[in-house]
Design a protein around this motif. Structure first.
Motif, PDB file in Angstrom:
ATOM      1  N   ILE A 279      12.305  48.340 103.858  1.00  0.00           N
ATOM      2  CA  ILE A 279      13.220  47.670 102.927  1.00  0.00           C
ATOM      3  C   ILE A 279      13.155  48.339 101.561  1.00  0.00           C
ATOM      4  N   LEU A 280      11.951  48.690 101.117  1.00  0.00           N
ATOM      5  CA  LEU A 280      11.812  49.368  99.832  1.00  0.00           C
ATOM      6  C   LEU A 280      12.559  50.702  99.834  1.00  0.00           C
ATOM      7  N   SER A 281      12.416  51.467 100.903  1.00  0.00           N
ATOM      8  CA  SER A 281      13.106  52.764 100.982  1.00  0.00           C
ATOM      9  C   SER A 281      14.609  52.589 100.929  1.00  0.00           C
ATOM     10  N   ARG A 282      15.117  51.592 101.644  1.00  0.00           N
ATOM     11  CA  ARG A 282      16.562  51.362 101.666  1.00  0.00           C
ATOM     12  C   ARG A 282      17.068  50.922 100.293  1.00  0.00           C
ATOM     13  N   MET A 283      16.336  50.021  99.630  1.00  0.00           N
ATOM     14  CA  MET A 283      16.769  49.548  98.321  1.00  0.00           C
ATOM     15  C   MET A 283      16.708  50.669  97.281  1.00  0.00           C
ATOM     16  N   SER A 284      15.667  51.480  97.323  1.00  0.00           N
ATOM     17  CA  SER A 284      15.567  52.596  96.380  1.00  0.00           C
ATOM     18  C   SER A 284      16.720  53.572  96.577  1.00  0.00           C
ATOM     19  N   HIS A 285      17.018  53.873  97.831  1.00  0.00           N
ATOM     20  CA  HIS A 285      18.128  54.781  98.136  1.00  0.00           C
ATOM     21  C   HIS A 285      19.449  54.205  97.631  1.00  0.00           C
ATOM     22  N   ASP A 286      19.686  52.916  97.877  1.00  0.00           N
ATOM     23  CA  ASP A 286      20.944  52.306  97.460  1.00  0.00           C
ATOM     24  C   ASP A 286      21.087  52.280  95.940  1.00  0.00           C
ATOM     25  N   LEU A 287      19.992  52.004  95.237  1.00  0.00           N
ATOM     26  CA  LEU A 287      20.051  51.975  93.778  1.00  0.00           C
ATOM     27  C   LEU A 287      20.339  53.359  93.203  1.00  0.00           C
ATOM     28  N   LEU A 288      19.679  54.378  93.725  1.00  0.00           N
ATOM     29  CA  LEU A 288      19.922  55.729  93.230  1.00  0.00           C
ATOM     30  C   LEU A 288      21.331  56.198  93.571  1.00  0.00           C
ATOM     31  N   HIS A 289      21.819  55.810  94.757  1.00  0.00           N
ATOM     32  CA  HIS A 289      23.190  56.163  95.129  1.00  0.00           C
ATOM     33  C   HIS A 289      24.193  55.453  94.217  1.00  0.00           C
ATOM     34  N   HIS A 290      23.932  54.187  93.896  1.00  0.00           N
ATOM     35  CA  HIS A 290      24.854  53.420  93.055  1.00  0.00           C
ATOM     36  C   HIS A 290      24.925  54.010  91.649  1.00  0.00           C
ATOM     37  N   THR A 291      23.794  54.461  91.125  1.00  0.00           N
ATOM     38  CA  THR A 291      23.747  54.991  89.758  1.00  0.00           C
ATOM     39  C   THR A 291      23.840  56.509  89.712  1.00  0.00           C
ATOM     40  N   ARG A 292      24.104  57.126  90.872  1.00  0.00           N
ATOM     41  CA  ARG A 292      24.175  58.586  90.975  1.00  0.00           C
ATOM     42  C   ARG A 292      22.878  59.243  90.507  1.00  0.00           C
ATOM     43  N   GLY A 293      21.767  58.611  90.859  1.00  0.00           N
ATOM     44  CA  GLY A 293      20.462  59.168  90.563  1.00  0.00           C
ATOM     45  C   GLY A 293      20.008  59.008  89.140  1.00  0.00           C
ATOM     46  N   GLY A 294      20.778  58.293  88.309  1.00  0.00           N
ATOM     47  CA  GLY A 294      20.413  58.158  86.893  1.00  0.00           C
ATOM     48  C   GLY A 294      20.564  56.747  86.386  1.00  0.00           C
ATOM     49  N   PRO A 295      19.651  55.822  86.735  1.00  0.00           N
ATOM     50  CA  PRO A 295      19.750  54.453  86.206  1.00  0.00           C
ATOM     51  C   PRO A 295      19.598  54.444  84.693  1.00  0.00           C
ATOM     52  N   ALA A 296      20.300  53.521  84.028  1.00  0.00           N
ATOM     53  CA  ALA A 296      20.249  53.444  82.567  1.00  0.00           C
ATOM     54  C   ALA A 296      18.948  52.832  82.073  1.00  0.00           C
ATOM     55  N   ASP A 297      18.263  52.100  82.917  1.00  0.00           N
ATOM     56  CA  ASP A 297      17.006  51.462  82.545  1.00  0.00           C
ATOM     57  C   ASP A 297      15.980  51.708  83.649  1.00  0.00           C
ATOM     58  N   ASP A 298      14.701  51.638  83.279  1.00  0.00           N
ATOM     59  CA  ASP A 298      13.654  51.773  84.288  1.00  0.00           C
ATOM     60  C   ASP A 298      13.782  50.660  85.329  1.00  0.00           C
ATOM     61  N   ILE A 299      13.461  50.975  86.571  1.00  0.00           N
ATOM     62  CA  ILE A 299      13.541  50.007  87.665  1.00  0.00           C
ATOM     63  C   ILE A 299      12.211  50.009  88.408  1.00  0.00           C
ATOM     64  N   ALA A 300      11.686  48.820  88.663  1.00  0.00           N
ATOM     65  CA  ALA A 300      10.499  48.680  89.505  1.00  0.00           C
ATOM     66  C   ALA A 300      10.812  47.690  90.618  1.00  0.00           C
ATOM     67  N   LEU A 301      10.362  48.001  91.817  1.00  0.00           N
ATOM     68  CA  LEU A 301      10.579  47.160  92.990  1.00  0.00           C
ATOM     69  C   LEU A 301       9.245  46.939  93.687  1.00  0.00           C
ATOM     70  N   MET A 302       9.049  45.731  94.197  1.00  0.00           N
ATOM     71  CA  MET A 302       7.836  45.451  94.960  1.00  0.00           C
ATOM     72  C   MET A 302       8.154  44.421  96.037  1.00  0.00           C
ATOM     73  N   ILE A 303       7.645  44.659  97.242  1.00  0.00           N
ATOM     74  CA  ILE A 303       7.888  43.772  98.374  1.00  0.00           C
ATOM     75  C   ILE A 303       6.552  43.398  98.999  1.00  0.00           C
ATOM     76  N   LEU A 304       6.350  42.091  99.181  1.00  0.00           N
ATOM     77  CA  LEU A 304       5.146  41.559  99.811  1.00  0.00           C
ATOM     78  C   LEU A 304       5.575  40.815 101.068  1.00  0.00           C
ATOM     79  N   THR A 305       5.184  41.315 102.225  1.00  0.00           N
ATOM     80  CA  THR A 305       5.545  40.714 103.502  1.00  0.00           C
ATOM     81  C   THR A 305       4.310  40.085 104.135  1.00  0.00           C
ATOM     82  N   ARG A 306       4.431  38.828 104.525  1.00  0.00           N
ATOM     83  CA  ARG A 306       3.309  38.162 105.179  1.00  0.00           C
ATOM     84  C   ARG A 306       3.275  38.582 106.643  1.00  0.00           C
TER      85      ARG A 306
END
Length: 336
Positions: A279-306
């Motif tokens: 899920i992290l890989s997919r979300m990171s890919h989608d965010l970079l694709h949406h912003t064309r590899g250049g987000p305007a602000d820093d982004i951090a993602l974290m996923i905790l699965t039980r």
């Protein structure tokens, strides 16, 4: 001196040619062409030498910055007391190794405690504040029985840092912060200081948990003396908790459209095998694709699965806290 040796030699060769070579003293067309060629070659060599020197220095600075970032926002273990963990940072500065976001997951006697934060601004200027907050968190989560005590410790640490490091502009600095505690039975409690609430992923259901209004960000107003955590419900076996900074939901494409975070999460849970890393890989890919590899602000993602993974000390595949290898990507062993 080694860096200056080659430019000095080239410069000396050009001056010697101009002063000592008979051809350089002639005014004919052939002589002028030869002289121009010599000086063009010398100038090109100097430019290339300076360029290579600057590239070597840039690579060195990036290596140092990357090492500092890994020492501060350390790679998380793949498993922490039954939770499958994955996290990533997407800095806004292209090629930068340091961003203004912070996260950590630590197993304590009170449960697994996680923090996700966002320092005002982005890039290397936020490094000191990230260090102050994370350093305090790593100590406080073991010392404080209640999340309120942890948050008060973080507030005092940030206040000391701002007074020492930025006395003139301390009032303008702040940190949004989300503290989460996940207990052994899956119960979740949280304290929120101006940060986006997390999402719970259960099967194909994606729900943002927003049980109460958040407190102000740290550094804006003093926190109340009584800080009672709010309940986030339970994280059942197979469910995931998705934490993020506001750079994810505020990311825009070239046409100014915001990133559709809930829809992207739903698509990631539907299309990919349900694990923190996929899920992290997919979300990171989608965010970079949406912003064309250049987000305007820093982004951090974290996923905790039980997932019920077992923390095995010395086994090399899972760990509690930071006993894991630096890569933190080895698969966890399911609990039987």
């Amino acid at each position: 001196m080694r860096t200056l040796g080659l430019p000095i030699a080239w410069g000396a060769a050009a001056v010697t040619y101009k002063l000592a070579c008979p051809l350089a003293q002639e005014s004919g067309l052939e002589a002028r062409i030869v002289t121009s060629t010599v000086f063009f070659a010398v100038g090109t060599g100097l430019i290339l030498h300076v360029r290579q020197t600057l590239l070597r220095e840039l690579r060195r600075v990036r290596r140092v910055a990357g090492a500092a970032q890994n020492a501060l926002v350390r790679p998380l273990p793949s498993c922490v007391d039954g939770l499958d963990v994955a996290a990533a940072q997407l800095p806004s500065e292209r090629g930068a190794a340091i961003g203004g976001d912070l996260y950590e997951v630590i197993a304590t006697e009170y449960g697994v405690r996680a923090v996700m934060g966002d320092v005002r601004g982005h890039g290397t200027g936020t490094f000191g504040t990230v260090a102050a907050v994370l350093g305090c968190f790593r100590e406080a989560v073991h010392d404080e029985k209640d999340l309120g005590g942890v948050l008060h410790r973080l507030e005092r640490a940030l206040d000391r840092h701002l007074r020492q490091e930025q006395p003139a502009g301390a009032a303008e600095e702040f940190v949004t912060l989300l503290l989460v505690e996940i207990r052994a039975d899956g119960e979740m409690i949280a304290l929120n200081c101006g940060h986006p609430w997390p999402y719970r992923l259960s099967g194909t259901d994606v729900d943002q948990l927003a049980p109460a209004d958040p407190h102000p960000p740290l550094g804006v107003f003093p926190l109340p003396a009584d800080l009672s955590p709010v309940g986030l419900g339970y994280l059942e076996h197979g469910d995931a908790l998705f934490l993020f900074t506001d750079g994810a939901q505020d990311a825009r494409d070239a046409r100014g459209r915001f990133f559709p975070l809930p829809h992207a999460l739903a698509r990631a849970t539907r299309d990919a095998p349900f694990s923190s890393q996929t899920i992290l890989s997919r979300m990171s890919h989608d965010l970079l694709h949406h912003t064309r590899g250049g987000p305007a602000d820093d982004i951090a993602l974290m996923i905790l699965t039980r997932s019920g993974c077992t923390s095995l000390r010395g086994a090399g595949n899972c760990a509690t806290g930071h006993d894991a290898p630096a890569a933190g990507n080895a698969p966890c062993t399911p609990r039987r």
